[in-house]
Design a protein around this motif. Structure first.
Motif, PDB file in Angstrom:
ATOM      1  N   MET A 291      10.963  -4.110   4.049  1.00 46.06           N
ATOM      2  CA  MET A 291       9.891  -4.708   4.839  1.00 46.06           C
ATOM      3  C   MET A 291      10.036  -4.409   6.327  1.00 46.06           C
ATOM      4  N   VAL A 292      11.284  -4.381   6.790  1.00 48.23           N
ATOM      5  CA  VAL A 292      11.547  -4.264   8.222  1.00 48.23           C
ATOM      6  C   VAL A 292      11.542  -2.818   8.708  1.00 48.23           C
ATOM      7  N   SER A 293      12.027  -1.895   7.872  1.00 48.02           N
ATOM      8  CA  SER A 293      12.302  -0.555   8.405  1.00 48.02           C
ATOM      9  C   SER A 293      11.760   0.602   7.562  1.00 48.02           C
ATOM     10  N   LEU A 294      10.844   0.327   6.646  1.00 50.06           N
ATOM     11  CA  LEU A 294      10.335   1.415   5.812  1.00 50.06           C
ATOM     12  C   LEU A 294       9.550   2.415   6.648  1.00 50.06           C
ATOM     13  N   PRO A 295       9.987   3.683   6.681  1.00 47.87           N
ATOM     14  CA  PRO A 295       9.259   4.679   7.481  1.00 47.87           C
ATOM     15  C   PRO A 295       8.085   5.264   6.705  1.00 47.87           C
ATOM     16  N   ARG A 296       7.339   6.102   7.359  1.00 44.73           N
ATOM     17  CA  ARG A 296       6.260   6.824   6.693  1.00 44.73           C
ATOM     18  C   ARG A 296       6.854   7.868   5.752  1.00 44.73           C
ATOM     19  N   THR A 297       6.041   8.323   4.809  1.00 44.13           N
ATOM     20  CA  THR A 297       6.481   9.349   3.874  1.00 44.13           C
ATOM     21  C   THR A 297       5.597  10.579   4.008  1.00 44.13           C
ATOM     22  N   ASP A 298       6.160  11.724   3.696  1.00 41.51           N
ATOM     23  CA  ASP A 298       5.413  12.977   3.732  1.00 41.51           C
ATOM     24  C   ASP A 298       5.001  13.323   2.303  1.00 41.51           C
ATOM     25  N   ASP A 299       3.740  13.039   1.969  1.00 39.88           N
ATOM     26  CA  ASP A 299       3.227  13.235   0.608  1.00 39.88           C
ATOM     27  C   ASP A 299       2.423  14.518   0.461  1.00 39.88           C
ATOM     28  N   ARG A 300       2.403  15.357   1.479  1.00 37.53           N
ATOM     29  CA  ARG A 300       1.465  16.481   1.494  1.00 37.53           C
ATOM     30  C   ARG A 300       1.665  17.459   0.338  1.00 37.53           C
ATOM     31  N   GLU A 301       2.916  17.752  -0.001  1.00 38.37           N
ATOM     32  CA  GLU A 301       3.152  18.757  -1.038  1.00 38.37           C
ATOM     33  C   GLU A 301       2.598  18.346  -2.402  1.00 38.37           C
ATOM     34  N   PRO A 302       2.947  17.171  -2.945  1.00 39.44           N
ATOM     35  CA  PRO A 302       2.387  16.807  -4.250  1.00 39.44           C
ATOM     36  C   PRO A 302       0.876  16.632  -4.233  1.00 39.44           C
ATOM     37  N   LEU A 303       0.328  16.092  -3.144  1.00 41.64           N
ATOM     38  CA  LEU A 303      -1.119  15.910  -3.085  1.00 41.64           C
ATOM     39  C   LEU A 303      -1.832  17.254  -3.129  1.00 41.64           C
ATOM     40  N   ALA A 304      -1.261  18.255  -2.442  1.00 39.05           N
ATOM     41  CA  ALA A 304      -1.869  19.584  -2.448  1.00 39.05           C
ATOM     42  C   ALA A 304      -1.669  20.277  -3.796  1.00 39.05           C
ATOM     43  N   GLU A 305      -0.455  20.237  -4.310  1.00 37.57           N
ATOM     44  CA  GLU A 305      -0.145  20.919  -5.563  1.00 37.57           C
ATOM     45  C   GLU A 305      -0.930  20.335  -6.741  1.00 37.57           C
ATOM     46  N   LEU A 306      -1.129  19.039  -6.727  1.00 33.85           N
ATOM     47  CA  LEU A 306      -1.805  18.362  -7.834  1.00 33.85           C
ATOM     48  C   LEU A 306      -3.293  18.166  -7.574  1.00 33.85           C
ATOM     49  N   ASP A 307      -3.762  18.577  -6.390  1.00 34.56           N
ATOM     50  CA  ASP A 307      -5.166  18.394  -6.014  1.00 34.56           C
ATOM     51  C   ASP A 307      -5.570  16.930  -6.202  1.00 34.56           C
ATOM     52  N   LEU A 308      -4.757  16.062  -5.634  1.00 32.03           N
ATOM     53  CA  LEU A 308      -4.928  14.618  -5.805  1.00 32.03           C
ATOM     54  C   LEU A 308      -5.310  13.973  -4.485  1.00 32.03           C
ATOM     55  N   LYS A 309      -6.332  13.131  -4.534  1.00 30.67           N
ATOM     56  CA  LYS A 309      -6.747  12.364  -3.362  1.00 30.67           C
ATOM     57  C   LYS A 309      -6.630  10.881  -3.690  1.00 30.67           C
ATOM     58  N   PRO A 310      -5.623  10.213  -3.141  1.00 34.20           N
ATOM     59  CA  PRO A 310      -5.435   8.790  -3.443  1.00 34.20           C
ATOM     60  C   PRO A 310      -6.650   7.970  -3.017  1.00 34.20           C
ATOM     61  N   ARG A 311      -6.956   6.954  -3.805  1.00 38.98           N
ATOM     62  CA  ARG A 311      -8.074   6.075  -3.452  1.00 38.98           C
ATOM     63  C   ARG A 311      -7.725   5.276  -2.199  1.00 38.98           C
ATOM     64  N   PRO A 312      -8.721   4.864  -1.432  1.00 39.40           N
ATOM     65  CA  PRO A 312      -8.444   4.111  -0.193  1.00 39.40           C
ATOM     66  C   PRO A 312      -7.801   2.762  -0.496  1.00 39.40           C
ATOM     67  N   PRO A 313      -6.977   2.255   0.417  1.00 40.87           N
ATOM     68  CA  PRO A 313      -6.293   0.980   0.165  1.00 40.87           C
ATOM     69  C   PRO A 313      -7.254  -0.181  -0.025  1.00 40.87           C
ATOM     70  N   GLU A 314      -8.443  -0.102   0.604  1.00 37.54           N
ATOM     71  CA  GLU A 314      -9.429  -1.177   0.414  1.00 37.54           C
ATOM     72  C   GLU A 314      -9.809  -1.318  -1.052  1.00 37.54           C
ATOM     73  N   GLU A 315      -9.988  -0.206  -1.727  1.00 36.91           N
ATOM     74  CA  GLU A 315     -10.353  -0.236  -3.150  1.00 36.91           C
ATOM     75  C   GLU A 315      -9.226  -0.823  -3.988  1.00 36.91           C
ATOM     76  N   THR A 316      -8.010  -0.374  -3.702  1.00 38.93           N
ATOM     77  CA  THR A 316      -6.851  -0.893  -4.438  1.00 38.93           C
ATOM     78  C   THR A 316      -6.713  -2.395  -4.258  1.00 38.93           C
ATOM     79  N   LEU A 317      -6.777  -2.856  -3.009  1.00 40.26           N
ATOM     80  CA  LEU A 317      -6.611  -4.289  -2.742  1.00 40.26           C
ATOM     81  C   LEU A 317      -7.720  -5.118  -3.360  1.00 40.26           C
ATOM     82  N   ALA A 318      -8.949  -4.624  -3.301  1.00 41.45           N
ATOM     83  CA  ALA A 318     -10.068  -5.361  -3.902  1.00 41.45           C
ATOM     84  C   ALA A 318      -9.852  -5.515  -5.400  1.00 41.45           C
ATOM     85  N   ASP A 319      -9.421  -4.457  -6.064  1.00 45.35           N
ATOM     86  CA  ASP A 319      -9.176  -4.528  -7.510  1.00 45.35           C
ATOM     87  C   ASP A 319      -8.024  -5.472  -7.828  1.00 45.35           C
ATOM     88  N   ILE A 320      -6.975  -5.443  -6.993  1.00 48.17           N
ATOM     89  CA  ILE A 320      -5.836  -6.342  -7.206  1.00 48.17           C
ATOM     90  C   ILE A 320      -6.270  -7.799  -7.111  1.00 48.17           C
TER      91      ILE A 320
END
Length: 341
Positions: A291-320
């Motif tokens: 919670m205190v120190s989690l840094p950002r992550t570099d997700d570019r390689e799998p997103l490009a290789e898999l042609d994946l576009k994650p859904r926006p966080p608003e959609e995820t939170l609304a569904d949750i």
């Protein structure tokens, strides 16, 4: 294609099974309890008649071997979890022996599509502003952390020899249809239902479990190669996450901003208390560190290789939040405008 999935009774595993079934596969599931697994899968709209069960424990090499025979791909999502302080069961043997049996057994059989679900825990704590799949591994204090680190080193040894294993390091996995609230879902429910304790200036990774399941599905479609892929998801400040919930529900949540050092101290004290008497509370030293120190992550390689576009966080939170309110995990009044939709 015959795909073996471990951990089908868990959050990631069950959603992975749903993605595989929807894509036309009939996965084989290594499970300890078929009735319990069927109940969890029903929650993600998978009928037990759409899968094949292979009863057994991942620590049982003979049972794992029988389940692996005839498979073209393997997804090892099973793990004994220990980040949020839930009572565990032989964490070290489960995570290390299980990985040796499942992943090692798949390599021995020449299976060319192997997916291993690791954890961002193996990189924490870190002083790097951005972490990747090649970031330095970190020392671990807890049994859970040590088990994941030992399993990680074992898998990396196989990858270094050319084994076709794709390792994913998921971020804060969340989403609807979780049989038992854990991790980020549990934190969201506690934050909205009681008070949102948040360290000033810190952030969290938000990864929709359905996006992770889709990434796994796309990975097993083609012969693999040794790859280590970070998939942290959207990085949001804790206050940003709370703001999104407020905007979606129209009901402001109670917030308590605390210094990071205080949160770490509280996590350490709770860890000590749980050694004296077991009780459920989502804060531990490891969870506080995330919670205190989690840094950002570099997700570019799998997103490009898999042609994946994650859904926006608003959609995820609304569904949750809709799902939590409907299932009784959250007072419908706290879901506000979402529950009336």
């Amino acid at each position: 294609m015959r795909i073996l999935v471990t951990g089908a009774s868990g959050f990631i595993g069950s959603h992975t099974v749903a993605a595989l079934v929807e894509s036309g596969h009939r996965p084989r599931l290594l499970v300890r309890n078929t009735e319990a697994a069927s109940a969890v899968l029903a929650g993600v709209k998978v009928d037990s008649g759409q899968v094949d069960f292979a009863p057994g424990d991942m620590r049982d090499a003979e049972a794992v071997g029988a389940a692996l025979d005839g498979c073209d791909a393997v997804v090892h999502a099973a793990a004994v979890i220990g980040v949020t302080g839930k009572p565990g069961e032989q964490i070290l043997s489960g995570n290390v022996e299980g990985t040796r049996n499942v992943v090692g057994g798949a390599v021995e059989r020449g299976i060319s599509r192997i997916v291993y679900l690791s954890s961002m825990t193996v990189f924490m704590p870190t002083d790097q502003p951005v972490i990747t799949g090649d970031s330095p591994l970190s020392r671990q204090r807890t049994e859970y952390g040590r088990s994941k680190l030992e399993a990680e080193r074992y898998v990396r040894g196989l990858q270094n020899e050319g084994a076709p294993i794709t390792t994913f390091y998921p971020g804060g996995v969340c989403g609807p249809a979780q049989s038992t609230l854990k991790e980020l879902n549990e934190g969201i429910a506690a934050g909205l239902g009681q008070v949102w304790v948040m360290p000033k200036g810190a952030g969290v990774s938000v990864l929709d479990v359905r996006d992770l399941a889709e990434a796994i599905l796309r990975t097993v479609r083609a012969p693999g190669a040794p790859r280590r892929w970070m998939l942290g998801g959207h990085h949001l400040g804790w206050s940003e996450l709370a703001d999104l919930c407020d905007a979606l529900t129209g009901v402001p949540c109670k917030r308590m901003v605390v210094p990071g050092g205080l949160l770490l101290a509280a996590g350490s004290l709770l860890d000590l208390a749980k050694r004296v008497r077991r009780f459920d509370f989502p804060l531990t030293r490891d969870a506080a560190e995330m919670m205190v120190s989690l840094p950002r992550t570099d997700d570019r390689e799998p997103l490009a290789e898999l042609d994946l576009k994650p859904r926006p966080p608003e959609e995820t939170l609304a569904d949750i939040l809709r799902w939590m309110a409907a299932e009784g995990h959250l007072d419908p009044a706290r879901a506000g405008a979402l529950y009336s939709v």
